[in-house]
Scaffold this motif. Sequence first.
Motif, PDB file in Angstrom:
ATOM      1  N   GLU A 213      12.182  20.052   3.531  1.00  0.00           N
ATOM      2  CA  GLU A 213      11.580  20.867   2.476  1.00  0.00           C
ATOM      3  C   GLU A 213      11.865  22.344   2.699  1.00  0.00           C
ATOM      4  O   GLU A 213      12.168  23.083   1.748  1.00  0.00           O
ATOM      5  N   ARG A 214      11.785  22.794   3.953  1.00  0.00           N
ATOM      6  CA  ARG A 214      12.048  24.200   4.252  1.00  0.00           C
ATOM      7  C   ARG A 214      13.492  24.571   3.943  1.00  0.00           C
ATOM      8  O   ARG A 214      13.775  25.622   3.358  1.00  0.00           O
ATOM      9  N   VAL A 215      14.419  23.702   4.320  1.00  0.00           N
ATOM     10  CA  VAL A 215      15.832  23.957   4.047  1.00  0.00           C
ATOM     11  C   VAL A 215      16.084  23.956   2.544  1.00  0.00           C
ATOM     12  O   VAL A 215      16.801  24.815   2.019  1.00  0.00           O
ATOM     13  N   SER A 216      15.481  23.006   1.843  1.00  0.00           N
ATOM     14  CA  SER A 216      15.664  22.920   0.397  1.00  0.00           C
ATOM     15  C   SER A 216      15.168  24.182  -0.301  1.00  0.00           C
ATOM     16  O   SER A 216      15.846  24.732  -1.177  1.00  0.00           O
ATOM     17  N   LYS A 217      13.990  24.669   0.095  1.00  0.00           N
ATOM     18  CA  LYS A 217      13.447  25.885  -0.508  1.00  0.00           C
ATOM     19  C   LYS A 217      14.325  27.088  -0.194  1.00  0.00           C
ATOM     20  O   LYS A 217      14.558  27.956  -1.044  1.00  0.00           O
ATOM     21  N   ASP A 228      26.018  27.743   3.294  1.00  0.00           N
ATOM     22  CA  ASP A 228      26.707  27.392   4.524  1.00  0.00           C
ATOM     23  C   ASP A 228      25.705  26.932   5.572  1.00  0.00           C
ATOM     24  O   ASP A 228      24.673  27.578   5.784  1.00  0.00           O
ATOM     25  N   VAL A 229      25.996  25.823   6.262  1.00  0.00           N
ATOM     26  CA  VAL A 229      25.053  25.246   7.211  1.00  0.00           C
ATOM     27  C   VAL A 229      24.749  26.210   8.352  1.00  0.00           C
ATOM     28  O   VAL A 229      23.615  26.287   8.838  1.00  0.00           O
ATOM     29  N   ALA A 240      23.412  25.265  14.257  1.00  0.00           N
ATOM     30  CA  ALA A 240      23.813  24.346  13.189  1.00  0.00           C
ATOM     31  C   ALA A 240      23.725  22.895  13.652  1.00  0.00           C
ATOM     32  O   ALA A 240      23.326  22.006  12.898  1.00  0.00           O
ATOM     33  N   ARG A 241      24.094  22.657  14.909  1.00  0.00           N
ATOM     34  CA  ARG A 241      24.036  21.295  15.434  1.00  0.00           C
ATOM     35  C   ARG A 241      22.596  20.778  15.478  1.00  0.00           C
ATOM     36  O   ARG A 241      22.323  19.624  15.116  1.00  0.00           O
ATOM     37  N   THR A 242      21.667  21.656  15.932  1.00  0.00           N
ATOM     38  CA  THR A 242      20.259  21.247  15.972  1.00  0.00           C
ATOM     39  C   THR A 242      19.734  20.988  14.567  1.00  0.00           C
ATOM     40  O   THR A 242      18.999  20.014  14.335  1.00  0.00           O
ATOM     41  N   LEU A 243      20.088  21.847  13.625  1.00  0.00           N
ATOM     42  CA  LEU A 243      19.650  21.657  12.236  1.00  0.00           C
ATOM     43  C   LEU A 243      20.115  20.307  11.711  1.00  0.00           C
ATOM     44  O   LEU A 243      19.328  19.544  11.132  1.00  0.00           O
ATOM     45  N   GLN A 244      21.373  19.994  11.926  1.00  0.00           N
ATOM     46  CA  GLN A 244      21.903  18.725  11.417  1.00  0.00           C
ATOM     47  C   GLN A 244      21.243  17.531  12.101  1.00  0.00           C
ATOM     48  O   GLN A 244      20.951  16.519  11.451  1.00  0.00           O
ATOM     49  N   ARG A 245      20.990  17.651  13.406  1.00  0.00           N
ATOM     50  CA  ARG A 245      20.357  16.542  14.125  1.00  0.00           C
ATOM     51  C   ARG A 245      18.934  16.313  13.629  1.00  0.00           C
ATOM     52  O   ARG A 245      18.507  15.169  13.424  1.00  0.00           O
ATOM     53  N   GLU A 251      16.088  11.460   8.144  1.00  0.00           N
ATOM     54  CA  GLU A 251      16.862  10.499   7.339  1.00  0.00           C
ATOM     55  C   GLU A 251      17.560  11.157   6.162  1.00  0.00           C
ATOM     56  O   GLU A 251      17.569  10.640   5.031  1.00  0.00           O
ATOM     57  N   THR A 252      18.167  12.309   6.413  1.00  0.00           N
ATOM     58  CA  THR A 252      18.977  12.964   5.390  1.00  0.00           C
ATOM     59  C   THR A 252      20.055  13.777   6.081  1.00  0.00           C
ATOM     60  O   THR A 252      20.123  13.841   7.310  1.00  0.00           O
ATOM     61  N   ARG A 253      20.946  14.377   5.288  1.00  0.00           N
ATOM     62  CA  ARG A 253      22.019  15.227   5.812  1.00  0.00           C
ATOM     63  C   ARG A 253      22.007  16.556   5.064  1.00  0.00           C
ATOM     64  O   ARG A 253      21.491  16.655   3.951  1.00  0.00           O
ATOM     65  N   PHE A 254      22.631  17.568   5.679  1.00  0.00           N
ATOM     66  CA  PHE A 254      22.634  18.888   5.049  1.00  0.00           C
ATOM     67  C   PHE A 254      23.292  18.830   3.675  1.00  0.00           C
ATOM     68  O   PHE A 254      22.800  19.441   2.718  1.00  0.00           O
ATOM     69  N   SER A 255      24.397  18.111   3.558  1.00  0.00           N
ATOM     70  CA  SER A 255      25.095  18.042   2.265  1.00  0.00           C
ATOM     71  C   SER A 255      24.204  17.435   1.189  1.00  0.00           C
ATOM     72  O   SER A 255      24.247  17.848   0.015  1.00  0.00           O
ATOM     73  N   GLU A 256      23.362  16.468   1.568  1.00  0.00           N
ATOM     74  CA  GLU A 256      22.462  15.843   0.595  1.00  0.00           C
ATOM     75  C   GLU A 256      21.363  16.811   0.168  1.00  0.00           C
ATOM     76  O   GLU A 256      21.003  16.871  -1.017  1.00  0.00           O
ATOM     77  N   VAL A 257      20.829  17.555   1.141  1.00  0.00           N
ATOM     78  CA  VAL A 257      19.796  18.544   0.809  1.00  0.00           C
ATOM     79  C   VAL A 257      20.385  19.624  -0.088  1.00  0.00           C
ATOM     80  O   VAL A 257      19.751  20.073  -1.057  1.00  0.00           O
TER      81      VAL A 257
END
Length: 310
Positions: A213-217, A228-229, A240-245, A251-257
């Motif tokens: 939710e935080r990333v989406s906002k 950019d991630v 970036a690695r921690t964010l993706q993990r 149960e989602t990925r950065f590209s999906e968000v």
Amino acid sequence: MDVEALAWRFGLPADVTTCEEATTAADVADELLLAVARFASEPEVALRVATELTSRALTLEELAVKASASVRAGLERLARWVPLLHDGLEASLDEDAGEGRWVLRTPGRPRGAGRYVQEVALAHSLHQVRCGAVEVALSRVWFAHARPPELTPIRAFFGTDDVAFGCEDSGFALTRSELERPMRLADPRAVDTLAPLVEAELGARPRGASLTERVSKHLAASLPEGADVAEVAHAMHMSARTLQRRLEQEETRFSEVLDRARLVVARRLLGDPGVALTDIAFRLGFADLATFSRAFKRWTGKPPGQWRRS
């Protein structure tokens, strides 16, 4: 009005008309009310909404405020319970020798929560007190948002010609004698029963958004630059690695968000016929209209122009 289309545009659940409440991104409430105001040709719609809002929590709040001993006590409770309206709001009743000020703030959002959310919050609180007391006279009212074209409805609702805009916060002021007015239905035993129920409603609300939710906002607020991630991870104070993990743990990925955030923003912008499709593509961070059109069709099954027309 086409409620289903509005719900789809603003990411609300399909059964929103049967829901007592719906959770959305912080800025959706104001943008939704703006859309309603435009469709209904009623710029002051927030003032009417403020008097008609209802839910279990708000009904308990209304009864507790009516049972308060004085206007002061009612406003103090309303200040504490203002997150029942919008969890991005905080309020307080500040007093000095001359007056009392019911002040509405939006921590972390210097420009406030938007015209309609602020008008709803102020008007709702004043309406609750008026329902439990004789007519309360305000000395002045002020808003964080810019001055609207027409002030007559605002002056009439709040009962004062002393109205200011573009302030650091929003609020209204009244004299100490107005604060001391007794409520018609004052009942200490009712307050003792009702206040804990309102506190329970407030305490039961979820605290803290998930990383998704935080990333989406963040993405919705910073597009097109923030797609950019690495930039998003820096804003979240992690690699970036921690964010993706951590997104994978949810149960989602950065590209999906990113796709979901772009879709939310695209729906809003497509709802405004004055915004060109090319401008929308660039504001979402796409290199050109063709790339945006392919992405939007993948998300919704329709290209953006067809979706806008339908």
